[in-house]
Design a protein around this motif. Structure first.
Motif, short mmCIF file in Angstrom:
data_model
loop_
_atom_site.label_atom_id
_atom_site.label_comp_id
_atom_site.label_asym_id
_atom_site.label_seq_id
_atom_site.Cartn_x
_atom_site.Cartn_y
_atom_site.Cartn_z
N GLU A 104 0.84 -1.21 0.00
CA GLU A 104 0.00 0.00 0.00
C GLU A 104 0.87 1.25 0.00
OE1 GLU A 104 -3.23 0.11 -0.38
OE2 GLU A 104 -3.28 -2.09 -0.52
N LYS A 107 2.18 1.74 -3.56
CA LYS A 107 1.19 2.31 -4.48
C LYS A 107 1.05 3.81 -4.29
CE LYS A 107 -2.33 -0.44 -3.62
NZ LYS A 107 -3.68 -1.03 -3.78
N GLN A 108 1.06 4.26 -3.05
CA GLN A 108 0.95 5.71 -2.80
C GLN A 108 2.21 6.43 -3.29
OE1 GLN A 108 -1.82 7.28 -1.69
NE2 GLN A 108 -0.67 9.12 -2.25
N ARG A 111 1.83 6.78 -7.06
CA ARG A 111 0.83 7.81 -7.39
C ARG A 111 1.43 9.20 -7.23
NH1 ARG A 111 -2.70 4.49 -3.85
NH2 ARG A 111 -3.91 3.08 -5.18
N ASP A 112 2.18 9.41 -6.15
CA ASP A 112 2.82 10.72 -5.95
C ASP A 112 3.89 10.97 -7.01
OD1 ASP A 112 1.22 11.03 -3.74
OD2 ASP A 112 2.77 10.40 -2.30
#
Length: 220
Positions: A104, A107-108, A111-112
């Motif tokens: 998790e 994934k963040q 995305r950033d």
């Protein structure tokens, strides 16, 4: 000038400086001895000439301390790290559920890195970012390989070296997959990127500075 140098302290000056008043002869003898110690290479005539013609400034020179070179502490060599088994994952830690929070976070992080994964985001931009990104925590799958037993293996990437990926599967099994002759797929938010392991044999720290060239077709 001699009178100024060799004059005796008055009782008041001797009391202020906490010294015993000395006569003119003792004061002259002290100055001569001090000059001989301070300027051993000069003769008596040269000293007299120096005192009569110039003002002598007596200064205290501090000796410069030699800078000691600090010894850099040497780290462990690659052979020593292997012997100590520092990077070995213990069997009780080879659990898929244990690394889901890491996935998790990854994934963040992506995305950033891509300024948000939107429907109109260019796949080429995501591919270029992933090639230089840190993949620890990503879910990767082997889509093609010259070794059929590797095809279909899927799991969370735990360790990446120059030549292999170490992933843990949903069955809590640690798999060591060589990059050579394998094609990997990385999926995030509906975007799928493919990594050709034969062209990916670099450490993660080295990939960040490497320029990958676009090629039409790549063989295993």
């Amino acid at each position: 000038l001699k009178r100024v140098i060799y004059h005796a302290f008055s009782p008041k000056e001797a009391k202020d400086f906490d010294v015993q008043p000395a006569g003119a002869q003792r004061a002259e003898a002290f100055v001569q001895a001090f000059l001989k110690r301070s300027l051993p290479g000069m003769s008596q005539e040269a000293l007299e000439d120096q005192l009569q013609r110039k003002a002598v400034v007596l200064e205290y020179f501090t000796r410069q301390k030699r800078k000691e070179k600090k010894k850099k502490s040497k780290g462990l060599s690659a052979r020593q790290r292997r012997e100590l088994r520092l990077f070995d994952i213990k069997p009780e830690q080879q659990r898929y559920s244990l690394f889901l929070p890491l996935h998790e976070l990854w994934k963040q992080y992506i995305r950033d890195l891509c300024n948000g994964l939107k429907a109109d985001t260019q796949p080429q931009m995501i591919q270029a970012k992933l090639l230089k990104a840190d993949l620890h925590g990503a879910v990767i799958s082997v889509t093609k390989s010259k070794c059929p037993s590797y095809v279909g293996v899927t799991g969370i990437l735990l360790q990446e070296t120059k030549h292999v990926f170490k992933i843990v599967t949903k069955e809590d099994c640690l798999k060591v997959i060589p990059k050579l002759n394998c094609v990997f797929a990385v999926e995030i938010d509906g975007f799928v990127s493919y990594i050709y392991g034969s062209k990916f044999q670099l450490r993660s720290s080295e990939r960040s500075a490497k320029k990958f060239k676009a090629k039409g077709t790549i063989d295993l």
